[in-house]
Each structure stands twice: as structure tokens, then as C-alpha cells.
Design an enzyme around this catalytic site. Structure first.
Site, PDB file in Angstrom:
ATOM      1  CB  CYS A  57      -0.908   0.001   1.221  1.00  0.00           C
ATOM      2  SG  CYS A  57      -1.916   1.498   1.380  1.00  0.00           S
ATOM      3  CE1 TYR A  89      -5.678   2.883  -3.852  1.00  0.00           C
ATOM      4  CE2 TYR A  89      -8.024   3.022  -3.360  1.00  0.00           C
ATOM      5  CZ  TYR A  89      -6.757   2.568  -3.037  1.00  0.00           C
ATOM      6  OH  TYR A  89      -6.575   1.812  -1.911  1.00  0.00           O
ATOM      7  CD  GLU A 101      -1.924   0.808  -3.884  1.00  0.00           C
ATOM      8  OE1 GLU A 101      -1.377   1.307  -2.869  1.00  0.00           O
ATOM      9  OE2 GLU A 101      -3.094   0.378  -3.895  1.00  0.00           O
ATOM     10  CG  ASP A 136      -3.030  -4.240   2.174  1.00  0.00           C
ATOM     11  OD1 ASP A 136      -4.198  -4.214   2.593  1.00  0.00           O
ATOM     12  OD2 ASP A 136      -2.150  -3.450   2.562  1.00  0.00           O
ATOM     13  CE1 TYR A 141      -2.634  -2.583  -1.625  1.00  0.00           C
ATOM     14  CE2 TYR A 141      -3.957  -4.513  -2.153  1.00  0.00           C
ATOM     15  CZ  TYR A 141      -3.862  -3.208  -1.732  1.00  0.00           C
ATOM     16  OH  TYR A 141      -4.997  -2.504  -1.424  1.00  0.00           O
ATOM     17  CB  CYS A 204       0.556   2.254   7.806  1.00  0.00           C
ATOM     18  SG  CYS A 204       2.214   1.786   7.251  1.00  0.00           S
ATOM     19  CB  CYS A 213      18.920  -5.096   3.409  1.00  0.00           C
ATOM     20  SG  CYS A 213      19.520  -5.161   1.714  1.00  0.00           S
TER      21      CYS A 213
END
Length: 221
Positions: A57, A89, A101, A136, A141, A204, A213
Site C-alpha cells: 500500500c 485508484y 502501487e 493486502d 500490492y 498502514c 539487508c
């Protein structure tokens, strides 16, 4: 059966013949960044570079990047990687445009490295989930990095290999992130730009893997 069909469409990219037609003109959107007042569309100061990241998102994803420090000049959200020109959207959410997105990041490489942006990207979501991010679900996504230079492409691929090894060591699955030269970017509607700055309690859905990472993030002199 109808619900199953709709669900399947959201998990598979449409063909050019099956995608929504879209429109020739860009949809209306904001002109300036709600947080810092900088131009969303440009012109940008000399020396700025552009990067594109899709990590679920785009409301929460954009906030990650505008909060990354003064090296980020501006951010914007939009749609990329699909077929339909100038989608809305609502159209993107049907799964029938093929877009994901995306966050557009305009940054000063003298103040923040592309490697630092890549590290933020990888650690801010789970890049092993295919056509979803947490709860989601849908093609919009999916995880992607769209590059604007050969150097970005090389760095993105190297970071994918490095993070893939770290995820494997942690018992995670393989990375499904797409890496490709940047296709056309279509700005999302004004209401979606810097959404969580306008709506601090808004949704969120981002959640990382908790795996670091292992790439350097320093800025070249």
C-alpha cells in the site's frame, strides 16, 4: 463462482486485450508535496535523481521515503508496471490495469545514496509474498523496483541477491520482487499524495521481515 473469479483477477496480471482501457489525459492530482512544499512533477533542482519503489500500500510506503532524511527532495505516489494508461485508484484496485502501487522518490545522491534507499525498501516490507503484502491482496500490492539508470539496475540486482541470501539464512522464502527499467509512471489522485501526513491515524499495512539487508549505504564523495 463470481467472487472466485474476481479474486483470481486480482492475483493475475491482465493481458493487453483484457485490461481496462483507461484514458488519454492524466487524472487530476496535487502539484506540491503536502509535507515539504516541493514540486511533485518538477522541475527538480540540478543533480537530483529519480527512483521508483513498490512495496505494498503506497500510503505507508511513501511515508517511509519522505522520512528518510534531507537527501529526499520529494516523493509522490502513483501507478506503474501495468497496461492501462492514466488509471484511477478504483481501476487499479480491480486488478484489471496491471499496475502496482508505486512511490516515486526524487533524491540528491550527494546526500543519500541509492543503496540507502534500497536498504529502506527491502527492510520495510516482505518481498517474498508475490501478489500481496500482508493482508493486502492483489496485483497492485506486488513488490517492484523500477530503475532509471544502468547503475540503479546493477545496484538493485546486487541488493536483491544479497538480501535473498540473508532471507534464506533466516528461513524465509525466495524474493518475488520485479526489477525492470521504469515504465510510464501515472500520478495517483491528490487524496492519496502524502496520505498519512494528512491522516496521521490512517491505515498502514507495511510490515518488514525483521531481517537486515546487508548492503552498504554510504554516500560517495
Amino acid at each position: 463462482m463470481f467472487l472466485i473469479d474476481i479474486f483470481n483477477k486480482k492475483l493475475h496480471l491482465p493481458t493487453a486485450d483484457g485490461a481496462l482501457p483507461g484514458r488519454a489525459a492524466a487524472i487530476p492530482t496535487a502539484e506540491t508535496h503536502y509535507v515539504n512544499g516541493h514540486a511533485l512533477h518538477g522541475p527538480y533542482p540540478d543533480g537530483m535523481e529519480v527512483a521508483y519503489f513498490a512495496l505494498g500500500c503506497f500510503w505507508g510506503a511513501e511515508r517511509k521515503f519522505w522520512q528518510a532524511g534531507e537527501g529526499v527532495w520529494t516523493t509522490a505516489v502513483g501507478y506503474q508496471g501495468g497496461v492501462t494508461p492514466n488509471p484511477t485508484y478504483q481501476e487499479t484496485c480491480t486488478g484489471m490495469t496491471g499496475h502496482t502501487e508505486v512511490v516515486k522518490v526524487v533524491y540528491d545522491p550527494a546526500k543519500i545514496s541509492y543503496a540507502a534507499l534500497l536498504k529502506l525498501f527491502w527492510e520495510s516490507h516482505d518481498p517474498t509474498q508475490g501478489m500481496r503484502q500482508g493482508n493486502d491482496v492483489g496485483t497492485q500490492y506486488r513488490s517492484a523496483i523500477y530503475t532509471t539508470t544502468e547503475a540503479q539496475a546493477a545496484a538493485a540486482e546486487a541488493s536483491k541477491q544479497a538480501y535473498g541470501q540473508a532471507l534464506k539464512a533466516a528461513g524465509r522464502g525466495g524474493i518475488t520482487t520485479e526489477i525492470a527499467p521504469a515504465p510510464p509512471f501515472y500520478y495517483a489522485e491528490a487524496s492519496h499524495q502524502q496520505y498519512l501526513a494528512k491522516n496521521p491515524g490512517g491505515y498502514c499495512g507495511l510490515g518488514g521481515t525483521g531481517v537486515s539487508c546487508p548492503i552498504g549505504t554510504g554516500v560517495d564523495a
